[in-house]
Write a protein that holds these residues in place. Structure first.
Motif, PDB file in Angstrom:
ATOM      1  N   GLY A 132      12.071   5.434   2.266  1.00 16.40           N
ATOM      2  CA  GLY A 132      10.863   6.243   2.294  1.00 16.40           C
ATOM      3  C   GLY A 132       9.603   5.401   2.294  1.00 16.40           C
ATOM      4  O   GLY A 132       8.628   5.715   2.988  1.00 16.40           O
ATOM      5  N   ILE A 133       9.599   4.327   1.505  1.00 19.22           N
ATOM      6  CA  ILE A 133       8.438   3.435   1.464  1.00 19.22           C
ATOM      7  C   ILE A 133       8.255   2.746   2.810  1.00 19.22           C
ATOM      8  O   ILE A 133       7.140   2.652   3.331  1.00 19.22           O
ATOM      9  N   ALA A 134       9.356   2.255   3.371  1.00 16.11           N
ATOM     10  CA  ALA A 134       9.272   1.583   4.668  1.00 16.11           C
ATOM     11  C   ALA A 134       8.788   2.534   5.755  1.00 16.11           C
ATOM     12  O   ALA A 134       7.976   2.165   6.612  1.00 16.11           O
ATOM     13  N   GLN A 135       9.269   3.763   5.714  1.00  8.20           N
ATOM     14  CA  GLN A 135       8.834   4.757   6.697  1.00  8.20           C
ATOM     15  C   GLN A 135       7.346   5.021   6.562  1.00  8.20           C
ATOM     16  O   GLN A 135       6.628   5.134   7.562  1.00  8.20           O
ATOM     17  N   ARG A 136       6.854   5.132   5.321  1.00 15.26           N
ATOM     18  CA  ARG A 136       5.415   5.339   5.097  1.00 15.26           C
ATOM     19  C   ARG A 136       4.608   4.166   5.646  1.00 15.26           C
ATOM     20  O   ARG A 136       3.502   4.359   6.163  1.00 15.26           O
ATOM     21  N   ALA A 137       5.153   2.964   5.503  1.00 16.40           N
ATOM     22  CA  ALA A 137       4.452   1.765   5.971  1.00 16.40           C
ATOM     23  C   ALA A 137       4.607   1.541   7.467  1.00 16.40           C
ATOM     24  O   ALA A 137       3.898   0.718   8.050  1.00 16.40           O
ATOM     25  N   GLY A 138       5.569   2.253   8.102  1.00  6.63           N
ATOM     26  CA  GLY A 138       5.803   2.080   9.522  1.00  6.63           C
ATOM     27  C   GLY A 138       6.553   0.814   9.863  1.00  6.63           C
ATOM     28  O   GLY A 138       6.321   0.195  10.909  1.00  6.63           O
ATOM     29  N   VAL A 139       7.450   0.381   8.950  1.00  6.99           N
ATOM     30  CA  VAL A 139       8.226  -0.836   9.188  1.00  6.99           C
ATOM     31  C   VAL A 139       9.701  -0.562   8.956  1.00  6.99           C
ATOM     32  O   VAL A 139      10.082   0.483   8.427  1.00  6.99           O
ATOM     33  N   ASP A 140      10.530  -1.507   9.333  1.00  2.00           N
ATOM     34  CA  ASP A 140      11.958  -1.392   9.093  1.00  2.00           C
ATOM     35  C   ASP A 140      12.242  -1.596   7.609  1.00  2.00           C
ATOM     36  O   ASP A 140      11.626  -2.434   6.946  1.00  2.00           O
ATOM     37  N   ALA A 141      13.197  -0.855   7.076  1.00  2.00           N
ATOM     38  CA  ALA A 141      13.528  -0.953   5.652  1.00  2.00           C
ATOM     39  C   ALA A 141      13.986  -2.344   5.264  1.00  2.00           C
ATOM     40  O   ALA A 141      13.845  -2.758   4.098  1.00  2.00           O
ATOM     41  N   ASP A 153       0.831  -1.206   0.000  1.00  2.00           N
ATOM     42  CA  ASP A 153       0.000   0.000   0.000  1.00  2.00           C
ATOM     43  C   ASP A 153       0.867   1.259   0.000  1.00  2.00           C
ATOM     44  O   ASP A 153       0.598   2.218  -0.742  1.00  2.00           O
ATOM     45  N   ALA A 154       1.892   1.263   0.847  1.00  2.00           N
ATOM     46  CA  ALA A 154       2.779   2.422   0.919  1.00  2.00           C
ATOM     47  C   ALA A 154       3.536   2.613  -0.386  1.00  2.00           C
ATOM     48  O   ALA A 154       3.734   3.746  -0.850  1.00  2.00           O
ATOM     49  N   ALA A 155       3.967   1.513  -0.995  1.00  2.00           N
ATOM     50  CA  ALA A 155       4.721   1.599  -2.246  1.00  2.00           C
ATOM     51  C   ALA A 155       3.872   2.208  -3.351  1.00  2.00           C
ATOM     52  O   ALA A 155       4.359   3.038  -4.133  1.00  2.00           O
ATOM     53  N   ARG A 156       2.609   1.813  -3.447  1.00  2.00           N
ATOM     54  CA  ARG A 156       1.737   2.384  -4.480  1.00  2.00           C
ATOM     55  C   ARG A 156       1.646   3.898  -4.308  1.00  2.00           C
ATOM     56  O   ARG A 156       1.670   4.644  -5.283  1.00  2.00           O
ATOM     57  N   GLU A 157       1.524   4.348  -3.069  1.00  2.00           N
ATOM     58  CA  GLU A 157       1.428   5.781  -2.806  1.00  2.00           C
ATOM     59  C   GLU A 157       2.718   6.501  -3.185  1.00  2.00           C
ATOM     60  O   GLU A 157       2.691   7.535  -3.856  1.00  2.00           O
ATOM     61  N   VAL A 158       3.856   5.954  -2.753  1.00  2.00           N
ATOM     62  CA  VAL A 158       5.135   6.622  -2.992  1.00  2.00           C
ATOM     63  C   VAL A 158       5.515   6.584  -4.461  1.00  2.00           C
ATOM     64  O   VAL A 158       6.002   7.582  -5.020  1.00  2.00           O
ATOM     65  N   PHE A 159       5.304   5.452  -5.138  1.00  2.00           N
ATOM     66  CA  PHE A 159       5.591   5.380  -6.568  1.00  2.00           C
ATOM     67  C   PHE A 159       4.687   6.334  -7.355  1.00  2.00           C
ATOM     68  O   PHE A 159       5.113   6.930  -8.342  1.00  2.00           O
ATOM     69  N   ALA A 160       3.438   6.483  -6.915  1.00  2.00           N
ATOM     70  CA  ALA A 160       2.521   7.409  -7.576  1.00  2.00           C
ATOM     71  C   ALA A 160       2.975   8.854  -7.393  1.00  2.00           C
ATOM     72  O   ALA A 160       2.823   9.686  -8.285  1.00  2.00           O
ATOM     73  N   GLU A 161       3.525   9.160  -6.232  1.00  2.00           N
ATOM     74  CA  GLU A 161       3.972  10.524  -5.946  1.00  2.00           C
ATOM     75  C   GLU A 161       5.320  10.844  -6.588  1.00  2.00           C
ATOM     76  O   GLU A 161       5.545  11.963  -7.062  1.00  2.00           O
ATOM     77  N   SER A 162       6.231   9.872  -6.618  1.00  2.00           N
ATOM     78  CA  SER A 162       7.618  10.154  -6.974  1.00  2.00           C
ATOM     79  C   SER A 162       8.140   9.414  -8.190  1.00  2.00           C
ATOM     80  O   SER A 162       9.240   9.723  -8.669  1.00  2.00           O
ATOM     81  N   GLY A 163       7.391   8.419  -8.696  1.00  2.00           N
ATOM     82  CA  GLY A 163       7.917   7.596  -9.769  1.00  2.00           C
ATOM     83  C   GLY A 163       8.929   6.592  -9.248  1.00  2.00           C
ATOM     84  O   GLY A 163       9.274   6.592  -8.056  1.00  2.00           O
ATOM     85  N   TYR A 164       9.411   5.720 -10.140  1.00  2.00           N
ATOM     86  CA  TYR A 164      10.316   4.658  -9.705  1.00  2.00           C
ATOM     87  C   TYR A 164      11.639   5.225  -9.200  1.00  2.00           C
ATOM     88  O   TYR A 164      12.119   4.849  -8.135  1.00  2.00           O
ATOM     89  N   ASP A 165      12.244   6.129  -9.966  1.00  2.00           N
ATOM     90  CA  ASP A 165      13.548   6.665  -9.580  1.00  2.00           C
ATOM     91  C   ASP A 165      13.479   7.482  -8.298  1.00  2.00           C
ATOM     92  O   ASP A 165      14.399   7.449  -7.479  1.00  2.00           O
ATOM     93  N   GLY A 166      12.405   8.236  -8.131  1.00  2.00           N
ATOM     94  CA  GLY A 166      12.306   9.112  -6.977  1.00  2.00           C
ATOM     95  C   GLY A 166      11.951   8.400  -5.682  1.00  2.00           C
ATOM     96  O   GLY A 166      12.174   8.937  -4.592  1.00  2.00           O
ATOM     97  N   ALA A 167      11.385   7.213  -5.785  1.00  2.00           N
ATOM     98  CA  ALA A 167      11.008   6.458  -4.588  1.00  2.00           C
ATOM     99  C   ALA A 167      12.226   5.770  -3.996  1.00  2.00           C
ATOM    100  O   ALA A 167      13.112   5.312  -4.718  1.00  2.00           O
ATOM    101  N   THR A 168      12.284   5.705  -2.677  1.00  2.00           N
ATOM    102  CA  THR A 168      13.375   5.011  -1.996  1.00  2.00           C
ATOM    103  C   THR A 168      12.804   3.934  -1.090  1.00  2.00           C
ATOM    104  O   THR A 168      11.670   4.043  -0.606  1.00  2.00           O
ATOM    105  N   VAL A 169      13.600   2.903  -0.879  1.00  2.00           N
ATOM    106  CA  VAL A 169      13.191   1.829   0.025  1.00  2.00           C
ATOM    107  C   VAL A 169      12.934   2.383   1.417  1.00  2.00           C
ATOM    108  O   VAL A 169      11.951   2.038   2.075  1.00  2.00           O
TER     109      VAL A 169
END
Length: 210
Positions: free
Chosen positions: A52-61, A34-50
């Motif tokens: 950042g996605i983990a932080q959005r999901a509330g888990v360890d990277a 769920d977090a990845a869909r949001e971050v990829f939608a906001e930033s694209g593949y290159d702009g998304a980071t592991v």
């Protein structure tokens, strides 16, 4: 070893990495998707980071590698896998009069995209310049799975050309409404969008294009 014992062993082995965050079970996998869909939608593949996605999901990277192997694997799972059957969608679109086909298509897609805030579509579009699979998915989804199948049922001529015209209309609409968000189209209500765009899409599908 039973399931409870396995979970306890896993928690003991990785607990030091989680720092009090969500346990590494299946709920973590879902949260990452769920977090990845949001971050990829906001930033694209290159702009998304592991991270950042983990932080959005509330888990360890580290959970990204645990469940998906890499950012690439997470992108494939969260964005490149279609959440529905194209065959079922085509059947839904064809359920009605051929003269209102364009209206049904525009209304179906805009309603679905609006409910998800652009969702997977925005994630794919933002990633097409840096991820070749996103290009293939976008092309296959609209041309091969949707419009080619729809046009086969209409008996229209120049079906591949019509399919690419129809795809250009819907991808362009999605770009303007959800990615670059140009108003007033970006904030127009669904009925307004359908009224304005459906006639053009209908012409691409069944009208004169020569």
């Amino acid at each position: 070893m039973d399931t409870v014992s396995e979970q306890s062993t896993t928690a003991s082995a990785t607990g030091s990495k989680r720092r009090g965050r969500r346990p590494g079970g299946s709920d973590t996998k879902g949260a990452l998707i769920d977090a990845a869909r949001e971050v990829f939608a906001e930033s694209g593949y290159d702009g998304a980071t592991v991270r950042g996605i983990a932080q959005r999901a509330g888990v360890d990277a580290a959970m990204v590698n645990h469940w998906f192997g890499s950012k690439e694997g997470l992108f494939a799972e969260a964005v490149l896998r279609l959440p529905f059957s194209p065959k079922d969608l085509v059947a839904q679109l064809l359920n009605g009069d051929q003269d209102t086909l364009g209206e049904r298509i525009v209304r179906t897609f805009v309603t679905t995209w609006d409910e998800a805030g652009g969702g997977t579509f925005a994630a794919i579009v933002r990633s097409v310049t840096s991820h070749e699979q996103a290009i293939h998915l976008l092309r296959d989804f609209f041309i091969r799975y949707i419009f080619s199948e729809v046009l086969r049922s209409t008996g229209s001529d120049q079906q591949l050309f019509r399919a690419t015209l129809a795809a250009s209309q819907m991808i362009g609409l999605g770009m303007v409404r959800y990615v670059v968000q140009f108003d007033p189209l970006a904030s127009a209500d669904i009925d307004t969008v359908v009224t304005a765009i459906a006639p053009t899409l209908q012409r691409y599908l069944t009208g004169e294009i020569d």
